[in-house]
Design a protein around this motif. Structure first.
Motif, mmCIF file in Angstrom:
data_model
loop_
_atom_site.group_PDB
_atom_site.id
_atom_site.type_symbol
_atom_site.label_atom_id
_atom_site.label_comp_id
_atom_site.label_asym_id
_atom_site.label_seq_id
_atom_site.Cartn_x
_atom_site.Cartn_y
_atom_site.Cartn_z
ATOM 1 N N HIS A 58 -1.250 8.096 -3.614
ATOM 2 C CA HIS A 58 -2.648 7.924 -3.212
ATOM 3 C C HIS A 58 -3.533 8.938 -3.930
ATOM 4 C CE1 HIS A 58 -0.871 10.855 -0.485
ATOM 5 N NE2 HIS A 58 -2.045 11.252 -0.082
ATOM 6 N N THR A 86 -0.822 -5.446 -7.253
ATOM 7 C CA THR A 86 -0.932 -5.479 -5.790
ATOM 8 C C THR A 86 0.403 -5.353 -5.075
ATOM 9 O OG1 THR A 86 -0.908 -7.909 -5.835
ATOM 10 C CG2 THR A 86 -3.071 -6.827 -5.808
ATOM 11 N N VAL A 115 3.395 -1.127 4.054
ATOM 12 C CA VAL A 115 2.535 0.058 4.048
ATOM 13 C C VAL A 115 3.415 1.278 4.296
ATOM 14 C CG1 VAL A 115 0.680 1.279 5.254
ATOM 15 C CG2 VAL A 115 0.517 -1.199 4.903
ATOM 16 N N ASP A 162 0.851 -1.188 0.000
ATOM 17 C CA ASP A 162 0.000 0.000 0.000
ATOM 18 C C ASP A 162 0.890 1.243 0.000
ATOM 19 O OD1 ASP A 162 -1.874 2.026 0.451
ATOM 20 O OD2 ASP A 162 -3.096 0.769 1.767
ATOM 21 N N VAL A 218 -1.722 -0.034 -5.525
ATOM 22 C CA VAL A 218 -2.651 0.269 -4.435
ATOM 23 C C VAL A 218 -2.060 1.394 -3.587
ATOM 24 C CG1 VAL A 218 -3.753 -0.648 -2.341
ATOM 25 C CG2 VAL A 218 -3.534 -2.089 -4.386
ATOM 26 N N GLN A 258 -0.921 5.077 3.879
ATOM 27 C CA GLN A 258 -1.990 5.151 4.866
ATOM 28 C C GLN A 258 -1.616 6.232 5.871
ATOM 29 O OE1 GLN A 258 -3.027 1.291 6.569
ATOM 30 N NE2 GLN A 258 -3.028 0.321 4.550
ATOM 31 N N THR A 314 -4.205 3.231 -0.728
ATOM 32 C CA THR A 314 -5.570 3.407 -0.219
ATOM 33 C C THR A 314 -5.860 4.788 0.367
ATOM 34 O OG1 THR A 314 -4.978 2.508 1.965
ATOM 35 C CG2 THR A 314 -5.816 0.953 0.295
ATOM 36 N N MET A 319 -9.088 -5.447 2.489
ATOM 37 C CA MET A 319 -8.388 -5.124 1.243
ATOM 38 C C MET A 319 -7.824 -6.382 0.601
ATOM 39 S SD MET A 319 -8.133 -2.149 -0.205
ATOM 40 C CE MET A 319 -7.648 -1.911 -1.917
ATOM 41 N N PHE A 338 -1.206 -7.566 4.134
ATOM 42 C CA PHE A 338 -0.335 -6.459 3.751
ATOM 43 C C PHE A 338 1.126 -6.820 4.013
ATOM 44 C CE2 PHE A 338 -4.330 -4.231 4.117
ATOM 45 C CZ PHE A 338 -4.251 -3.228 3.149
#
Length: 321
Positions: free
Chosen positions: A171, A308, A27, A4, A237, A7, A239, A287, A24
């Motif tokens: 993002h 991904t 991140v 990701d 990704v 976040q 998010t 997710m 995950f």
């Protein structure tokens, strides 16, 4: 694997557990939105404390090798990043110093213009400044990925042109699919692809098409349509999930210390509070449903891996090894 691009919010033990349960691998956190050097050093220190307190489940990562090791150990890798470049405070040597502390991702601007360039919310984007060009050179040299998520269009295109390493939009979504100042034009997406970069697609309702908020298959369809614009190697990704973000935290993100006036960020006067998450994403662990949704949409196993995780790994490798 699931990576990701960004976040934010308050990462507590239960959030790390949800990230683990959702599969995950890595991140990127948000260390700061508005802080200068001292605030930013404090934020790094707090994350070192978090790592010690949760060492059985998460680890701070600084390289692709670290990310793969975290995956092998069943831990969530946290890549340290900032949503603004204010911690550099006009000092050309600071990117090297923050890189040595493990910072790997820096967004050039947040919601207002700064000494690097223009924000997506400015009525006129002046483009990348002379200092901004110098900063990108330092970031390229010392292993920090340039992020242009909240950055204005002209400044983003300038950054892509100047950077010797792939640039990221960690993002956001395609403006042609959801018109919004925070989202990116097809021109930016195509320039990003030509630079070798990646855009991480967001779940934040204010910038995400309604159908992508209704079902995971709708979100996978948004990803497929973005691939049509940028190509299979340039979408991932990102998010923008916010953990424990209430009104005080949202006000801080939007206003910082720079204004007394109401600011709505990606929201509006009509939608001023934190919007609910997508209907299919009751918590961030869901997710993990994305892999099957992308398969149902017709992507091969190799393509699902790129979307991904693989595309982020390639761009991370190019930027910081």
């Amino acid at each position: 694997m699931l990576i990701d691009g960004l976040q934010c919010g308050d990462f507590r033990r239960d959030i790390f557990e949800q990230l683990r349960d959702g599969g995950f691998t890595c991140v990127t956190n948000t260390l700061e939105f508005w802080g200068g050097a001292i605030d930013s050093l404090d934020a790094i220190g707090k994350w070192l404390d978090l790592e010690r307190a949760n060492s059985d489940i998460m680890t701070i990562v600084r390289s692709v090798a670290d990310i793969k090791q975290a995956d092998a150990n069943g831990k969530v890798g946290i890549l340290m990043g900032f949503q603004n470049s204010g911690m550099f405070q006009g000092r050309i040597r600071f990117p090297e110093l923050f890189a040595q502390l493990g910072v790997r991702v820096v967004q050039l601007t947040y919601n207002i213009q700064n000494d690097v360039g223009g924000s997506c919310y400015e009525p006129s984007d002046s483009g990348l400044t002379r200092f901004g060009r110098e900063i990108i050179g330092e970031m390229n040299t010392y292993g920090m990925m340039v992020d242009c998520s909240h950055v204005g269009e002209r400044t983003t295109l300038d950054a892509i042109e100047v950077s010797q390493k792939p640039v990221a939009v960690t993002h956001a979504n395609a403006a042609s699919l959801k018109p919004h100042p925070r989202n990116k034009s097809d021109k930016v997406l195509q320039a990003l692809a030509a630079n070798g970069g990646v855009m991480g697609l967001a779940i934040y309702r204010n910038i995400t098409p309604e159908a992508a908020c209704d079902t995971v298959d709708g979100w996978a369809e948004m990803m497929a349509r973005t691939v049509d614009i940028a190509g299979i190697d340039h979408v991932g990704v990102g998010t923008d999930a916010g953990h424990y973000v209430g009104t005080p935290e949202l006000d801080w993100m939007r206003q910082g210390l720079w204004t007394r006036s109401e600011q709505y960020g990606a929201g509006s006067k009509v939608v001023a509070t934190m919007p609910p998450p997508p209907s299919w994403l009751s918590d961030i662990s869901k997710m993990g449903l994305l892999h099957d949704a992308l398969t149902r949409r017709g992507f091969s196993a190799e393509e699902v891996h790129k979307l991904t995780a693989g595309n982020w790994l390639r761009v991370y490798e190019s930027n910081f090894g």
